[in-house]
Design an enzyme around this catalytic site. Structure first.
Site, mmCIF file in Angstrom:
data_model
loop_
_atom_site.group_PDB
_atom_site.id
_atom_site.type_symbol
_atom_site.label_atom_id
_atom_site.label_comp_id
_atom_site.label_asym_id
_atom_site.label_seq_id
_atom_site.Cartn_x
_atom_site.Cartn_y
_atom_site.Cartn_z
ATOM 1 N N ASP A 1 -10.941 -1.690 14.226
ATOM 2 C CA ASP A 1 -11.180 -1.905 12.700
ATOM 3 C C ASP A 1 -12.519 -2.156 12.614
ATOM 4 O O ASP A 1 -12.836 -3.211 13.743
ATOM 5 C CB ASP A 1 -10.055 -2.406 11.582
ATOM 6 N N LYS B 1 -3.678 4.770 6.557
ATOM 7 C CA LYS B 1 -3.345 4.954 8.232
ATOM 8 C C LYS B 1 -3.362 6.688 8.855
ATOM 9 O O LYS B 1 -2.230 7.386 8.070
ATOM 10 C CB LYS B 1 -1.939 4.255 9.161
ATOM 11 N N ARG C 1 -8.158 -9.093 10.636
ATOM 12 C CA ARG C 1 -8.442 -9.959 10.001
ATOM 13 C C ARG C 1 -8.849 -11.693 10.309
ATOM 14 O O ARG C 1 -8.532 -12.726 9.850
ATOM 15 C CB ARG C 1 -6.918 -10.266 9.360
ATOM 16 N N CYS D 1 -2.081 -17.969 14.194
ATOM 17 C CA CYS D 1 -2.407 -17.187 15.431
ATOM 18 C C CYS D 1 -1.648 -17.979 16.102
ATOM 19 O O CYS D 1 -2.169 -19.808 16.063
ATOM 20 C CB CYS D 1 -2.981 -15.995 15.440
ATOM 21 N N CYS E 1 -7.778 -13.522 18.443
ATOM 22 C CA CYS E 1 -8.599 -12.376 18.998
ATOM 23 C C CYS E 1 -9.719 -12.292 18.362
ATOM 24 O O CYS E 1 -10.264 -12.470 17.518
ATOM 25 C CB CYS E 1 -7.853 -11.013 19.117
ATOM 26 N N ARG F 1 0.939 -1.509 0.317
ATOM 27 C CA ARG F 1 -0.162 0.211 0.020
ATOM 28 C C ARG F 1 0.941 1.443 -0.333
ATOM 29 O O ARG F 1 0.756 2.515 -0.675
ATOM 30 C CB ARG F 1 -0.820 0.140 0.809
#
Ligand SMILES: *Cc1c(COP(=O)(O)O)cnc(C)c1O
Ligand code: SF4
Length: 322
Positions: free
Chosen positions: A275, A319, A116, A107, A111, A94
């Protein structure tokens, strides 16, 4: 136990595991099953031992909840447009000078607020050797890239050998000046930070590590000792935190977290606005409230302890500081 050792805890991965561990609280097993069909579950032993009650700041982050079944109108499966900005599998490009490399999508813990969450999971997304070779070729063909950021999933759950090989390959690209790894492992499973891993990360290219830590209680002595192994190898540690309702959305909790980071030689780097991933609205903190919390810390805490409060705008716009 014939030799008298207490039973070893293991990672909780199923609805039955959550119920047997007494962590389901008021949630029905039917609701839990519905959540588990959609989003991965893993709570490793290091985090289980930190959960005092299902609703505490540690439990809230990792125990599946019926509220995840509700997707708010503004929520999106790919809130920061990673997929749209991915020229080839595993790469997200990006910003001109930085590229993300996601060698896997698994992972050590899942979470409940993850941005994601529609992509990560135990059985997906390991780049094979050919895809990794393509990723190196893409980076080599883009001399404007100065930094490669390994993320995922969690790169630190790869074997030291495999991760070391990836870092060596990236460091060998002439225009790569800096490497970075984003990880939850120091908190979620500090036992993975072995001497072999520390050695694999000890590479000539400057390597930074951004550790995801949301509450001071996550910085256990095992986590701090694991990070120290890496610091001894000249790896600076940055802290990244997600601002989460009920977990860390007050000045005292955040202040304690940032001070605990400094004591562990971790520089608080980013405080992320949540997010809008599906089923995460119970964690939402309005940006005005986040700003007020940070403003109330300023002047009462070392300037070195204050991270930048940042929001990743939807649609791949990037961001911005809040
Ligand atoms: C967040 C992010 C980065 C890294 O941004 P920094 O501000 O350097 O931490 C790089 N690429 C993408 C696609 C990102 O989302
Ligand atoms: S460790 Fe990171 S990528 Fe994995 S579930 Fe948690 S927030 Fe998402």
């Amino acid at each position: 136990m014939p030799d008298g050792h207490p039973p070893q805890k293991r990672t909780l991965r199923s609805v039955q595991d959550i119920i047997s561990a007494g962590l389901a609280g008021e949630i029905s097993s039917a609701a839990l099953e519905a959540v588990a069909t959609r989003y991965a579950i893993a709570i490793p032993p290091a985090l289980q031992s930190l959960i005092q009650t299902p609703g505490d700041p540690i439990g809230l982050q990792f125990i599946p909840d019926a509220a995840e079944l509700f997707t708010a109108p503004h929520e999106n499966a790919d809130p920061v447009a990673d997929e749209a900005l991915s020229p080839i599998p595993g790469i997200v490009h990006r910003y001109p000078d930085r590229a993300l490399l996601k060698p896997l999508l698994a992972c050590p813990v899942y979470c409940r607020f993850c941005f994601r969450r529609e992509q990560v999971g135990p059985d997906g997304g390991v780049l094979n050797d050919a895809q990794l070779a393509d990723a190196y070729a893409y980076i080599a063909a883009h001399p404007e890239i100065r930094e490669v950021i390994l993320t995922g999933g969690d790169p630190l759950i790869l074997s030291p050998r495999r991760l070391g090989a990836i870092l060596q390959n990236l460091g060998a690209i002439a225009h790569i000046e800096v490497l970075r790894i984003h990880t939850r492992v120091p908190v979620a499973d500090p036992s993975l930070i072995t001497d072999a891993l520390a050695e694999a990360l000890d590479i000539p290219t400057p390597l930074f590590l951004a550790a995801h830590i949301n509450h001071a209680r996550e910085l256990t002595s095992a986590a701090v000792q694991g990070l120290e192994k890496l610091q001894r190898r000249r790896i600076p540690i940055l802290g990244q935190t997600v601002l989460l309702a009920g977990v860390n959305d007050d000045a005292q909790t955040l202040g304690e977290l940032f001070r605990a980071m400094l004591r562990a030689r971790i520089k608080p780097y980013y405080l992320h606005q949540l997010d809008a991933a599906p089923g995460t609205s119970r964690f939402h903190v309005p940006p005005e409230r986040g700003r007020a919390i940070l403003a109330s810390l300023r002047g009462h805490i070392s300037g070195t302890a204050l991270p930048t409060y940042i929001f990743d705008r939807p649609g791949g716009l990037g961001k911005i500081p809040l």
